[in-house]
Design a protein around this motif. Structure first.
Motif, PDB file in Angstrom:
ATOM      1  N   ASP A  29       0.844  -1.205   0.000  1.00 34.79           N
ATOM      2  CA  ASP A  29       0.000   0.000   0.000  1.00 34.79           C
ATOM      3  C   ASP A  29       0.876   1.251   0.000  1.00 34.79           C
ATOM      4  OD1 ASP A  29      -2.185  -1.609   0.045  1.00 34.79           O
ATOM      5  OD2 ASP A  29      -2.712  -1.238   2.145  1.00 34.79           O
ATOM      6  N   MET A  30       0.442   2.272  -0.744  1.00 34.12           N
ATOM      7  CA  MET A  30       1.212   3.502  -0.868  1.00 34.12           C
ATOM      8  C   MET A  30       0.294   4.708  -0.677  1.00 34.12           C
ATOM      9  SD  MET A  30       4.387   4.437  -1.507  1.00 34.12           S
ATOM     10  CE  MET A  30       5.001   2.948  -2.306  1.00 34.12           C
ATOM     11  N   VAL A  31       0.762   5.725   0.067  1.00 35.70           N
ATOM     12  CA  VAL A  31       0.020   6.973   0.272  1.00 35.70           C
ATOM     13  C   VAL A  31       0.759   8.093  -0.445  1.00 35.70           C
ATOM     14  CG1 VAL A  31      -0.856   8.635   1.960  1.00 35.70           C
ATOM     15  CG2 VAL A  31      -0.843   6.183   2.504  1.00 35.70           C
ATOM     16  N   VAL A  32       0.016   8.927  -1.175  1.00 32.03           N
ATOM     17  CA  VAL A  32       0.607  10.046  -1.928  1.00 32.03           C
ATOM     18  C   VAL A  32      -0.112  11.334  -1.543  1.00 32.03           C
ATOM     19  CG1 VAL A  32       1.057  11.030  -4.202  1.00 32.03           C
ATOM     20  CG2 VAL A  32       1.245   8.553  -3.849  1.00 32.03           C
ATOM     21  N   ILE A  33       0.663  12.359  -1.186  1.00 34.63           N
ATOM     22  CA  ILE A  33       0.124  13.688  -0.864  1.00 34.63           C
ATOM     23  C   ILE A  33       0.802  14.698  -1.773  1.00 34.63           C
ATOM     24  CG2 ILE A  33      -0.417  15.309   0.992  1.00 34.63           C
ATOM     25  CD1 ILE A  33       0.411  13.188   3.000  1.00 34.63           C
ATOM     26  N   GLY A  47       1.856   3.638 -11.432  1.00 36.95           N
ATOM     27  CA  GLY A  47       3.254   3.919 -11.155  1.00 36.95           C
ATOM     28  C   GLY A  47       3.954   2.801 -10.424  1.00 36.95           C
ATOM     29  N   PRO A  48       5.258   2.957 -10.226  1.00 34.35           N
ATOM     30  CA  PRO A  48       6.054   1.910  -9.565  1.00 34.35           C
ATOM     31  C   PRO A  48       5.670   1.747  -8.100  1.00 34.35           C
ATOM     32  CG  PRO A  48       7.359   3.896  -9.928  1.00 34.35           C
ATOM     33  CD  PRO A  48       6.082   4.099 -10.652  1.00 34.35           C
ATOM     34  N   ALA A  49       6.087   0.638  -7.517  1.00 35.69           N
ATOM     35  CA  ALA A  49       5.714   0.326  -6.135  1.00 35.69           C
ATOM     36  C   ALA A  49       6.638   0.984  -5.124  1.00 35.69           C
ATOM     37  CB  ALA A  49       5.734  -1.194  -5.932  1.00 35.69           C
ATOM     38  N   GLU A  50       7.762   1.552  -5.557  1.00 38.07           N
ATOM     39  CA  GLU A  50       8.696   2.206  -4.653  1.00 38.07           C
ATOM     40  C   GLU A  50       8.317   3.670  -4.478  1.00 38.07           C
ATOM     41  OE1 GLU A  50       9.546   0.568  -7.313  1.00 38.07           O
ATOM     42  OE2 GLU A  50      10.650  -1.214  -6.666  1.00 38.07           O
ATOM     43  N   ALA A  51       8.358   4.166  -3.222  1.00 37.96           N
ATOM     44  CA  ALA A  51       7.933   5.544  -2.926  1.00 37.96           C
ATOM     45  C   ALA A  51       8.788   6.566  -3.673  1.00 37.96           C
ATOM     46  CB  ALA A  51       8.002   5.802  -1.424  1.00 37.96           C
ATOM     47  N   GLU A  52      10.104   6.391  -3.682  1.00 39.58           N
ATOM     48  CA  GLU A  52      10.981   7.353  -4.337  1.00 39.58           C
ATOM     49  C   GLU A  52      10.765   7.371  -5.841  1.00 39.58           C
ATOM     50  OE1 GLU A  52      15.730   8.501  -4.750  1.00 39.58           O
ATOM     51  OE2 GLU A  52      15.065   6.982  -3.309  1.00 39.58           O
ATOM     52  N   LYS A 100       9.323  10.640  -7.933  1.00 36.26           N
ATOM     53  CA  LYS A 100      10.130  11.237  -9.008  1.00 36.26           C
ATOM     54  C   LYS A 100       9.427  11.136 -10.358  1.00 36.26           C
ATOM     55  CE  LYS A 100      14.703  10.736  -6.910  1.00 36.26           C
ATOM     56  NZ  LYS A 100      16.047  10.116  -7.012  1.00 36.26           N
ATOM     57  N   LEU A 101       8.747  10.023 -10.601  1.00 39.20           N
ATOM     58  CA  LEU A 101       8.030   9.856 -11.869  1.00 39.20           C
ATOM     59  C   LEU A 101       6.903  10.883 -11.981  1.00 39.20           C
ATOM     60  CD1 LEU A 101       7.604   8.217 -14.467  1.00 39.20           C
ATOM     61  CD2 LEU A 101       6.049   6.735 -13.167  1.00 39.20           C
ATOM     62  N   LEU A 102       6.192  11.124 -10.881  1.00 39.18           N
ATOM     63  CA  LEU A 102       5.113  12.112 -10.901  1.00 39.18           C
ATOM     64  C   LEU A 102       5.661  13.509 -11.193  1.00 39.18           C
ATOM     65  CD1 LEU A 102       2.202  12.979 -10.498  1.00 39.18           C
ATOM     66  CD2 LEU A 102       2.589  12.972  -8.019  1.00 39.18           C
ATOM     67  N   LEU A 103       6.770  13.879 -10.546  1.00 36.46           N
ATOM     68  CA  LEU A 103       7.370  15.190 -10.790  1.00 36.46           C
ATOM     69  C   LEU A 103       7.838  15.314 -12.237  1.00 36.46           C
ATOM     70  CD1 LEU A 103       8.337  17.914  -9.745  1.00 36.46           C
ATOM     71  CD2 LEU A 103      10.455  16.817  -9.000  1.00 36.46           C
ATOM     72  N   GLU A 104       8.455  14.271 -12.771  1.00 38.54           N
ATOM     73  CA  GLU A 104       8.903  14.294 -14.168  1.00 38.54           C
ATOM     74  C   GLU A 104       7.730  14.456 -15.121  1.00 38.54           C
ATOM     75  OE1 GLU A 104      11.081  10.725 -14.738  1.00 38.54           O
ATOM     76  OE2 GLU A 104      12.765  11.322 -13.439  1.00 38.54           O
ATOM     77  N   ASP A 105       6.621  13.792 -14.826  1.00 40.87           N
ATOM     78  CA  ASP A 105       5.461  13.875 -15.709  1.00 40.87           C
ATOM     79  C   ASP A 105       4.833  15.265 -15.660  1.00 40.87           C
ATOM     80  OD1 ASP A 105       3.852  12.305 -17.559  1.00 40.87           O
ATOM     81  OD2 ASP A 105       2.203  12.650 -16.155  1.00 40.87           O
ATOM     82  N   VAL A 106       4.836  15.894 -14.486  1.00 42.94           N
ATOM     83  CA  VAL A 106       4.328  17.272 -14.374  1.00 42.94           C
ATOM     84  C   VAL A 106       5.186  18.215 -15.202  1.00 42.94           C
ATOM     85  CG1 VAL A 106       4.038  19.216 -12.781  1.00 42.94           C
ATOM     86  CG2 VAL A 106       3.261  16.939 -12.112  1.00 42.94           C
ATOM     87  N   ARG A 107       6.501  18.057 -15.110  1.00 39.50           N
ATOM     88  CA  ARG A 107       7.406  18.921 -15.892  1.00 39.50           C
ATOM     89  C   ARG A 107       7.259  18.656 -17.391  1.00 39.50           C
ATOM     90  NH1 ARG A 107      12.708  18.181 -11.962  1.00 39.50           N
ATOM     91  NH2 ARG A 107      12.199  19.841 -10.476  1.00 39.50           N
ATOM     92  N   ARG A 108       7.055  17.397 -17.733  1.00 41.87           N
ATOM     93  CA  ARG A 108       6.860  17.065 -19.148  1.00 41.87           C
ATOM     94  C   ARG A 108       5.589  17.730 -19.684  1.00 41.87           C
ATOM     95  NH1 ARG A 108       6.356  11.994 -18.514  1.00 41.87           N
ATOM     96  NH2 ARG A 108       8.593  11.623 -18.376  1.00 41.87           N
ATOM     97  N   HIS A 109       4.550  17.756 -18.853  1.00 40.52           N
ATOM     98  CA  HIS A 109       3.305  18.406 -19.254  1.00 40.52           C
ATOM     99  C   HIS A 109       3.502  19.914 -19.427  1.00 40.52           C
ATOM    100  CE1 HIS A 109      -0.949  19.591 -19.207  1.00 40.52           C
ATOM    101  NE2 HIS A 109      -0.612  20.479 -18.282  1.00 40.52           N
ATOM    102  N   ALA A 110       4.231  20.538 -18.493  1.00 38.07           N
ATOM    103  CA  ALA A 110       4.410  21.995 -18.537  1.00 38.07           C
ATOM    104  C   ALA A 110       5.312  22.427 -19.692  1.00 38.07           C
ATOM    105  CB  ALA A 110       4.973  22.491 -17.217  1.00 38.07           C
ATOM    106  N   PRO A 134       6.322  -3.832  -1.009  1.00 40.71           N
ATOM    107  CA  PRO A 134       5.465  -4.881  -1.588  1.00 40.71           C
ATOM    108  C   PRO A 134       5.786  -6.238  -0.974  1.00 40.71           C
ATOM    109  CG  PRO A 134       6.518  -3.540  -3.292  1.00 40.71           C
ATOM    110  CD  PRO A 134       7.176  -3.192  -2.002  1.00 40.71           C
ATOM    111  N   PRO A 135       4.805  -7.138  -0.958  1.00 45.26           N
ATOM    112  CA  PRO A 135       5.066  -8.481  -0.425  1.00 45.26           C
ATOM    113  C   PRO A 135       6.094  -9.212  -1.285  1.00 45.26           C
ATOM    114  CG  PRO A 135       2.933  -8.395  -1.528  1.00 45.26           C
ATOM    115  CD  PRO A 135       3.418  -6.978  -1.443  1.00 45.26           C
TER     116      PRO A 135
END
Length: 567
Positions: free
Chosen positions: A495-499, A527-532, A536-546, A564-565
């Protein structure tokens, strides 16, 4: 012209309503910005057509109110209507529909005049009078007058003042030098002064004055009628002998000045607007100024104004360099307030990133190791960017640090933080905020929300959830003793939490398209199962959009959860 006056704390800002659509909200593309956290990105619009103004709510979360009534559909606005966009107050003003005023008023000159301020206060007297007939006028023909008239005398005067002012970049030293040059060019000048327009108040304030003879009255007396004429028409005024001139016989105040000869000309900027005025006079009846002198003075004033603007630009550049250096220090200090690493807990992972829209910003995050295997996480967004937002952010971060380390109950900590920030009485400044405690032994997260967008939960099976937005309270700093609530959710392996702050959803490209909540949810879901990696992928996608388009708001992302298990 109709305007919308937007109130923020004790300040107000007037926005002129243009023909067509006037968009109102928190987004950067809104022509009328409102920063209140209860206002939506694109909250409402005022349609202007043919002198009629119609207000329409754009499906905002907290509604639009006119005279305390929530509107549904389009509503015609009337002069002095009170409007509220969520929690942002405003007033609609349309002088064309206002009741007709009675009584007379003095004719406007376009610039307020103020005597007895600035250096040598009391030595410049702007004399009051009612009306006056002015002759001896020369309309301005550009910054340097008509150059083909008496060119030799003008060239000599310009060279003389240019040599005197060469290399002078200190504004305080430049203005007296201008007057010294005029006294060498005009041998009969006895008194002179320079008034400049104050950039904040718009008033004309005395900035330099000079008199030739120490034993004479040093007070420079100016007629409000003459100064008003110079400012409003950008024209030079000449009086060969004001005390005797028949043209001034009907204006006692000008005759009372007992000036034998005077000239008053505008100082024009590069854009043709009035920077100030320059005036010299002679009390010697043998030294009456002529129209040719006025023409030369108009030319000299053009060179003086150019030197003044050059010095002002150099000083502004130096001030900007100093400000940039200070902001760089502030940026480093603010970065130091953010944690450099997260706790290492077996089976858990944590990540956060911060990208300010300016040198410094108003977003924040933090983490704390608490007793019994618990981790405290803090995440907030100040209502404001730049230096003001950074100052509130620093205070909020300090308050959270001192509170959470001693108060481990989430609700009690939220109340204590809120009461402390309310006690600061920072009108119009609020913080949307999330405080949560992750219990790494019982695998639970307890979260309390103060007006922030609901955090996302991505379950290990790919399903998506959000914390209950109904439990979200008011932003921090809005109401003292507010009863915050908390919500507890179980965290299973994977399980992953994103803010995120609203700078993510509201990131915009050059076409005006927002990144949007749906795109955030889709990326988190897939997205990937790792928090980092996910952050980083979310930030990259935001910059790609802008695609390099400047950010309108700070972008901050936090992600955390269980590993993950093992397969």
């Amino acid at each position: 012209m109709a305007t919308l006056v937007v109130l923020s704390g004790e300040t107000k800002t007037d926005y002129e309503l243009k023909e067509g659509d006037n968009l109102i909200g928190r987004h950067a593309d809104c022509s009328i910005p409102v920063s209140h956290p209860a206002a939506s990105g694109r909250h409402a619009v005022i349609h202007s057509e043919g002198g009629e103004f119609v207000l329409e709510d754009l499906g905002s979360r907290n509604g639009t109110f006119v005279n305390q009534q929530r509107i549904d559909g389009r509503v015609k606005l009337n002069h002095n209507d009170e409007i509220r966009f969520g929690g942002a107050d405003a007033r609609f003003l349309n002088p064309a529909d206002a009741p007709a005023a009675t009584g007379g008023s003095a004719p406007a000159t376009g610039v307020d005049l103020q005597a007895n301020e600035g250096p040598d206060a009391g030595q410049v007297d702007i004399h009051e009078e009612s009306t006056a007939t002015i002759t001896g006028e020369m309309a301005g023909a550009g910054r340097f007058g008509v150059l083909d008239v008496n060119p030799e005398a003008k060239l000599k005067a310009v060279l003389e003042i240019s040599n005197t002012l060469a290399g002078t970049l200190d504004l305080a030293a430049l203005l007296p030098k201008i007057l010294d040059s005029l006294f060498s060019i005009f041998r009969y000048a006895d008194r002179g002064c320079i008034l400049l327009k104050d950039s904040q108040t718009g008033k004309m304030l005395p900035r330099a004055m000079r008199h030739r003879r120490e034993d004479d009255d040093s007070t420079v007396r100016l007629s409000r009628t003459i100064v008003g004429k110079v400012l409003s028409e950008k024209a030079g005024i000449l009086s060969a002998d004001a005390s005797m001139d028949d043209a001034f016989s009907g204006t006692q105040s000008i005759a009372d000045l007992k000036i034998r000869s005077m000239m008053c000309v505008p100082l024009l900027g590069l854009d043709g607007e009035v920077l100030g005025i320059l005036s010299i006079d002679s009390q010697d009846p043998r030294g009456q100024f002529t129209r040719n002198d006025l023409d030369i003075l108009m030319t000299v004033a053009g060179q003086a104004a150019l030197s003044y603007e050059n010095a002002r630009l150099v000083q502004a550049y130096a001030d900007k360099q100093k400000q940039d250096a200070e902001l760089e220090i502030a940026r480093d200090v603010q970065r130091e307030l953010l944690p450099t690493e997260f706790p290492k807990v077996e089976g858990y992972q944590f990540y956060a990133s911060y990208d300010a829209a300016r040198a410094v910003g108003g977003d924040m995050y933090d983490c704390f190791e608490l007793p019994d295997g618990k981790i405290g996480l803090s995440f907030g967004d100040v209502s404001g960017k730049g230096v003001p937002g950074a100052l509130i952010m620093a205070r909020m971060a300090s308050c959270v640090q001192s509170t959470v380390r001693h108060v481990h109950d989430v609700v009690e900590a939220m109340r204590a933080i809120n009461d402390h920030m309310c006690d600061g009485k920072l009108a119009g400044r609020f913080v949307t905020y999330v405080l949560c405690v992750v219990d790494t032994r019982n695998h639970e997260v307890v979260l309390s929300n103060a007006g922030h967008a609901s955090p996302i939960i991505r379950r290990a099976n790919g399903s998506m959830e959000r914390f209950d937005q109904e439990l979200a309270g008011l932003p921090i700093g809005m109401m003292e003793d507010y009863p915050f609530e908390a919500e507890t959710r179980k965290l299973d392996p994977g399980d992953m939490v994103v803010i995120t702050t609203d700078g993510v959803e509201e990131a915009m490209n050059a076409e005006g398209d927002l990144y949007g909540t749906e795109r955030v949810l889709q990326l988190v879901k897939n997205g990937p199962a790792e928090a980092e990696k996910l952050g980083k992928l979310l930030l990259e996608d935001v910059r790609r959009h802008a695609r390099g388009y400047p950010q309108s708001d700070d972008i901050t992302i936090m992600s955390f959860g269980r590993n993950p298990p093992v397969a």
